[in-house]
Motif scaffolding. Structure first.
Motif: not given
Length: 474
Positions: A31-33, A165-167, A172-173, A213-215
């Motif tokens: 989600d930062m990305g 964690w997502r938030q 952060l992003g 994130s994908y990895a």
């Protein structure tokens, strides 16, 4: 507590816990990305259109309105497509979209901040086309990402933790984008080129974050691929969404809170530039006010262990409303602006962190109520309203600025300054109060009710298949 309540609570709250720290970090970085790739539009695109490209403020705001309404329907189409995909690989139902959508999304973001030197009409056409295609690509990336929590865990508390964690990653992003973007722009002598350079840097970082994130995330729960559906089945699925009262309520309050949040992000550039006459305030806002959201992200799992998520959500809106009302009257210098905005974002952090946990709960509620499970459609229905809120957040400032006589780059009238101040504080305060009322009276999916629903669903299914929790990197 009787045995039924005990079993339900055990099902929803304590077993099984399958998400690792690595998964949580991966989800946060994802989600930062997302925010590196998305927030440039919400934070700076309106100002880029009005002050750099030279578009009239009302016309620039209309670009956001049209594009975001388009995005809202794109979200629903993408959610329907995802739910009814039949060719699902071992990579999972949702993860592959992070891998394949990242680069096209980055290139489209750069195109939005690289407006050619056309006529005003040509620039508007470019803005519409670039931003609408960008929004469609973002839906293809973001709808699967947000739909993934129900496949990562069935545990209610673990969902709250994942949402937090997502938030944290999202904030952060947003913080890095707020702190770092304008200083990069100002290092380049040509302002338009500076915008393009800054966007390229954040676009590259966004792609790398999404691939990380994908990895590092994993879909632990899976179901057999659905059979091909016909139009009657689709109509039935859409009808089921409208019967999901908690989902409808949550979507409406997100229309309130998310439009307020995004509008503040859009307007704060104008507030710093024309009311405070201090553009360094933008970076201080990014560091302290967005940083305060991390505090609420840390507090949210602690509070939801003791209190119902619904009431923690409402508490956040109370804090937000009080801070913005005070900010309207007293935020006349950089320190007070940062202080009141930080407190407001502390309150907003509770709502933002809980949204993703609550919408995941609505997936189970919808399945329990209608027998139809549709993570993608539920999430895209929810994001439909978030896109409408973004349309409002982009359109309303442009219209209000035109109405109050805003002139780019000039000393503003008292009426224009009052319009900027009202957009910054009053709009969000009013909608925070409206959210409290609607959540209290209309959102019925309490923790106790949710626990019973999960227990009942597991009894109906008889058993679920969970994949081994081995690491995968492809």
């Amino acid at each position: 507590m009787d045995s039924t309540e005990t079993n339900a609570a055990t099902t929803a709250d304590t077993a099984p816990r399958v998400v690792t720290l690595r998964n949580k970090i991966g989800y946060a970085i994802g989600d930062m990305g997302n925010n590196f790739l998305f927030d440039m539009g919400q934070l700076y695109l309106l100002n880029y259109f009005t002050d750099v490209v030279g578009l009239p403020s009302a016309a620039a705001g209309t670009v956001f309105l049209v594009a975001k309404i388009w995005d809202a329907f794109a979200d629903m189409s993408v959610g329907t497509w995802i739910d009814n995909r039949t060719n699902i690989s071992k990579r999972g139902k949702f993860r592959p979209f992070l891998l394949w959508a990242a680069i096209p999304l980055a290139l489209l973001l750069i195109a939005n901040f690289s407006t050619p030197n056309f006529s005003v009409t040509g620039k508007l056409i470019w803005a519409y086309i670039a931003y609408m295609i960008f929004g469609t690509c973002y839906s293809i990336s973001n709808v699967p990402f947000g739909s993934m929590i129900p496949t990562m865990t069935r545990n209610s508390q673990e969902r709250s933790e994942l949402a937090s964690w997502r938030q944290a990653g999202s904030n952060l992003g947003l913080m890095l984008a707020t702190i770092g973007f304008m200083p990069i722009v100002e290092t380049v002598s040509n302002e338009q080129t500076g915008y393009t350079v800054a966007v390229v840097i954040f676009a590259v970082c966004g792609v790398l974050a999404q691939w990380f994130s994908y990895a590092n995330i994993k879909e632990n729960y899976s179901a057999p691929a659905p059979q091909k559906v016909n139009k009657k089945d689709l109509r039935k699925s859409f009808g089921a969404l409208l019967k999901n009262k908690p989902l409808v309520t949550l979507s409406i309050v997100n229309l309130f809170t998310f439009s307020a949040f995004n509008l503040k992000l859009t307007v704060q550039v104008y507030y710093c530039k024309y009311i405070l006459k201090d553009m360094t305030a933008e970076s201080w806002l990014g560091f302290f006010s967005i940083g305060m959201v991390f505090v609420s992200v840390l507090l949210t799992p602690i509070l939801t262990k003791r209190f119902d998520k619904k009431y923690v959500y409402m508490l956040g809106c109370v804090i937000w409303a009080v801070a913005d009302i005070l900010g309207f009257f007293f935020a006349n210098n950089t320190f007070l602006l940062v202080f009141f905005t930080s407190v407001a974002y502390l309150g907003d952090g509770f709502t933002s962190a809980l949204n993703w946990a609550l919408v995941s709960d609505c997936v189970e509620y919808g399945e329990w109520q209608t027998g139809i499970r549709s993570e993608g459609m539920v999430y895209s229905f929810f994001t439909y309203f978030r896109k409408l809120s973004q349309a409002i957040a982009g359109f309303l400032p442009g219209i209000v600025l035109a109405w109050v006589g805003y002139v780019p780059g000039k000393t503003q009238t008292a009426t224009a300054l009052l319009g900027i101040r009202g957009l910054m504080f009053i709009y969000s305060a009013v909608l925070s109060l409206a959210t409290i009322v609607l959540m209290y009276w209309a959102y019925s999916l309490t923790e106790k009710k949710y626990s019973g629903i999960v227990k009942d669903l597991l009894e109906r299914r008889g058993s679920e298949r969970i994949e081994p929790t081995t690491d995968e990197s492809n």
